[in-house]
Design a protein around this motif. Structure first.
Motif, PDB file in Angstrom:
ATOM      1  N   GLU A   1      31.329  61.031  33.893  1.00 28.63           N
ATOM      2  CA  GLU A   1      30.843  60.705  32.626  1.00 28.63           C
ATOM      3  C   GLU A   1      31.783  59.473  32.160  1.00 28.63           C
ATOM      4  N   LEU A   2      33.223  59.852  32.369  1.00 26.14           N
ATOM      5  CA  LEU A   2      34.018  58.635  31.738  1.00 26.14           C
ATOM      6  C   LEU A   2      33.862  57.244  32.392  1.00 26.14           C
ATOM      7  N   LEU A   3      33.659  57.352  33.832  1.00 28.57           N
ATOM      8  CA  LEU A   3      33.512  56.348  34.394  1.00 28.57           C
ATOM      9  C   LEU A   3      32.120  55.362  34.240  1.00 28.57           C
ATOM     10  N   SER A   4      31.170  56.275  33.896  1.00 30.66           N
ATOM     11  CA  SER A   4      30.065  55.678  33.827  1.00 30.66           C
ATOM     12  C   SER A   4      29.882  55.034  32.208  1.00 30.66           C
ATOM     13  N   GLY A   5      30.734  55.666  31.430  1.00 29.49           N
ATOM     14  CA  GLY A   5      30.595  55.208  29.919  1.00 29.49           C
ATOM     15  C   GLY A   5      32.027  54.100  29.471  1.00 29.49           C
ATOM     16  N   SER A   6      32.556  53.800  30.572  1.00 26.04           N
ATOM     17  CA  SER A   6      33.783  52.985  30.274  1.00 26.04           C
ATOM     18  C   SER A   6      34.186  52.065  31.385  1.00 26.04           C
ATOM     19  N   ARG A   7      34.730  50.766  30.861  1.00 28.85           N
ATOM     20  CA  ARG A   7      35.390  49.987  31.920  1.00 28.85           C
ATOM     21  C   ARG A   7      36.820  50.008  31.606  1.00 28.85           C
ATOM     22  N   PHE A   8      37.398  50.060  32.678  1.00 33.81           N
ATOM     23  CA  PHE A   8      39.005  50.105  32.651  1.00 33.81           C
ATOM     24  C   PHE A   8      39.633  48.669  33.163  1.00 33.81           C
ATOM     25  N   GLU A   9      40.549  48.197  32.406  1.00 36.01           N
ATOM     26  CA  GLU A   9      41.282  46.857  32.873  1.00 36.01           C
ATOM     27  C   GLU A   9      42.176  47.271  33.620  1.00 36.01           C
ATOM     28  N   ARG A  10      43.007  48.352  33.458  1.00 35.89           N
ATOM     29  CA  ARG A  10      43.895  48.770  34.328  1.00 35.89           C
ATOM     30  C   ARG A  10      43.782  50.233  34.868  1.00 35.89           C
ATOM     31  N   TRP A  11      44.425  50.594  36.043  1.00 38.42           N
ATOM     32  CA  TRP A  11      44.126  52.007  36.497  1.00 38.42           C
ATOM     33  C   TRP A  11      45.058  52.994  35.659  1.00 38.42           C
TER      34      TRP A  11
ATOM     35  N   ILE B   1      40.551  56.610  42.318  1.00 37.25           N
ATOM     36  CA  ILE B   1      41.457  55.635  42.091  1.00 37.25           C
ATOM     37  C   ILE B   1      41.176  54.144  42.643  1.00 37.25           C
ATOM     38  N   VAL B   2      41.131  54.492  44.228  1.00 33.57           N
ATOM     39  CA  VAL B   2      40.945  53.356  45.323  1.00 33.57           C
ATOM     40  C   VAL B   2      39.598  53.066  45.080  1.00 33.57           C
ATOM     41  N   THR B   3      38.788  53.772  44.967  1.00 32.05           N
ATOM     42  CA  THR B   3      37.314  53.339  45.001  1.00 32.05           C
ATOM     43  C   THR B   3      36.838  52.546  43.484  1.00 32.05           C
ATOM     44  N   THR B   4      37.497  52.877  42.355  1.00 31.56           N
ATOM     45  CA  THR B   4      37.305  52.158  41.186  1.00 31.56           C
ATOM     46  C   THR B   4      38.120  51.008  41.075  1.00 31.56           C
ATOM     47  N   THR B   5      39.356  50.888  41.438  1.00 30.56           N
ATOM     48  CA  THR B   5      40.304  49.879  41.320  1.00 30.56           C
ATOM     49  C   THR B   5      40.369  48.975  42.506  1.00 30.56           C
ATOM     50  N   GLY B   6      40.010  49.263  43.504  1.00 34.07           N
ATOM     51  CA  GLY B   6      40.144  48.467  44.864  1.00 34.07           C
ATOM     52  C   GLY B   6      41.579  48.493  45.111  1.00 34.07           C
ATOM     53  N   VAL B   7      42.371  49.309  44.725  1.00 36.44           N
ATOM     54  CA  VAL B   7      43.818  49.111  45.376  1.00 36.44           C
ATOM     55  C   VAL B   7      43.748  50.012  46.792  1.00 36.44           C
ATOM     56  N   ALA B   8      44.644  49.271  47.581  1.00 36.45           N
ATOM     57  CA  ALA B   8      44.767  49.673  49.059  1.00 36.45           C
ATOM     58  C   ALA B   8      45.220  51.222  49.081  1.00 36.45           C
ATOM     59  N   ASP B   9      44.507  51.715  50.215  1.00 35.37           N
ATOM     60  CA  ASP B   9      44.835  53.393  50.362  1.00 35.37           C
ATOM     61  C   ASP B   9      45.692  53.108  51.554  1.00 35.37           C
ATOM     62  N   GLY B  10      46.431  54.499  51.551  1.00 38.06           N
ATOM     63  CA  GLY B  10      47.255  54.779  52.841  1.00 38.06           C
ATOM     64  C   GLY B  10      48.347  55.909  52.626  1.00 38.06           C
TER      65      GLY B  10
ATOM     66  N   GLY C   1      45.380  57.931  32.169  1.00 39.73           N
ATOM     67  CA  GLY C   1      45.563  58.556  31.032  1.00 39.73           C
ATOM     68  C   GLY C   1      44.306  59.424  30.492  1.00 39.73           C
ATOM     69  N   ASN C   2      43.260  58.992  30.839  1.00 39.96           N
ATOM     70  CA  ASN C   2      42.095  59.228  30.419  1.00 39.96           C
ATOM     71  C   ASN C   2      41.783  60.633  31.542  1.00 39.96           C
ATOM     72  N   VAL C   3      41.991  60.703  32.618  1.00 42.44           N
ATOM     73  CA  VAL C   3      42.111  61.891  33.528  1.00 42.44           C
ATOM     74  C   VAL C   3      42.807  63.084  33.175  1.00 42.44           C
ATOM     75  N   ILE C   4      43.881  62.424  32.513  1.00 40.66           N
ATOM     76  CA  ILE C   4      45.040  63.828  32.253  1.00 40.66           C
ATOM     77  C   ILE C   4      44.475  64.256  30.892  1.00 40.66           C
ATOM     78  N   ASP C   5      43.553  63.433  29.841  1.00 37.06           N
ATOM     79  CA  ASP C   5      43.078  63.754  28.769  1.00 37.06           C
ATOM     80  C   ASP C   5      41.958  64.963  28.909  1.00 37.06           C
ATOM     81  N   ILE C   6      40.951  64.481  30.138  1.00 42.56           N
ATOM     82  CA  ILE C   6      40.152  65.552  30.459  1.00 42.56           C
ATOM     83  C   ILE C   6      40.864  66.813  31.154  1.00 42.56           C
ATOM     84  N   PHE C   7      42.045  66.754  31.800  1.00 41.43           N
ATOM     85  CA  PHE C   7      42.449  67.975  32.489  1.00 41.43           C
ATOM     86  C   PHE C   7      43.178  68.758  30.794  1.00 41.43           C
ATOM     87  N   VAL C   8      43.479  68.319  30.044  1.00 40.39           N
ATOM     88  CA  VAL C   8      43.997  68.908  28.853  1.00 40.39           C
ATOM     89  C   VAL C   8      42.775  69.550  28.068  1.00 40.39           C
ATOM     90  N   ASP C   9      41.918  68.698  27.915  1.00 36.38           N
ATOM     91  CA  ASP C   9      40.740  69.281  27.384  1.00 36.38           C
ATOM     92  C   ASP C   9      40.204  70.369  27.901  1.00 36.38           C
TER      93      ASP C   9
END
Length: 183
Positions: free
Chosen positions: A61-71, A124-133, A76-84
């Motif tokens: 839901e977070l991803l469908s409702g928001s665009r993130f310019e930085r990972w 994170i890899v899927t959303t931001t395109g960061v190389a996995d490994g 930070g939002n994932v941590i907020d979800i965990f805390v909530d």
């Protein structure tokens, strides 16, 4: 039955949980519990899987409702979800993703935090395109273990979580992950 299990976890913790108490709280015959679950561990596993699914839905839901310019915004939002979830989901504070019952409750081959780290890394890899490994895999394992420990600390310090510890947890994890994600 899972809701009854969650309530009982909040009241007495995992050690006080039993199939008999779950049946009583759910107002079902003990045979009904055993029809679906062989023991309290199996009930806890089903609840832990429900928690993980809920966590995934909230992130979706977070991803469908928001665009993130930085990972880092996403982290930070994932941590907020965990805390909530600690604050609002019955039984979550005690069980989370199952570690209180069994470190391998979600997957027999990997500990619970490794499962969560893998899913978050994939996100994170899927959303931001960061190389996995392998380095990123290790970094997320460390970040999840660190975050889990600090969130536990926050909720030991204050019943609703010490916001100053949560803020420090976010900063520490974001700073650490930046070594691997800001390349």
């Amino acid at each position: 039955m899972l809701d009854a299990c969650a309530e009982l976890l909040d009241e007495g913790g995992y050690d006080a949980l039993s199939t008999t108490r779950i049946a009583q709280r759910a107002n079902v015959a003990i045979g009904s519990v055993y029809q679906f679950f062989p023991d309290k561990r199996a009930v806890a596993q089903a609840l832990a899987l429900r928690n993980l699914e809920d966590f995934g839905i909230r992130i979706g839901e977070l991803l469908s409702g928001s665009r993130f310019e930085r990972w880092s915004q996403l982290v930070g939002n994932v941590i907020d979800i965990f805390v909530d979830m600690h604050r609002t989901v019955p039984g979550f504070r005690v069980l989370r993703f199952g570690d209180v019952a069994d470190l391998n409750l979600l997957d027999e081959q990997a500990d619970n935090n490794a499962v969560v780290a893998g899913r978050l890394r994939e996100l994170i890899v899927t959303t931001t395109g960061v190389a996995d490994g392998p380095e990123l895999e290790r970094a997320f394992a460390i970040a999840v273990e660190t975050g889990d420990a600090l969130i536990k600390m926050a909720f030991r310090r204050e019943v609703d979580g010490d916001d100053s510890v949560i803020t420090e947890a976010k900063a520490l994890i974001e700073d650490y992950l930046s070594r691997y994600l800001d390349r």
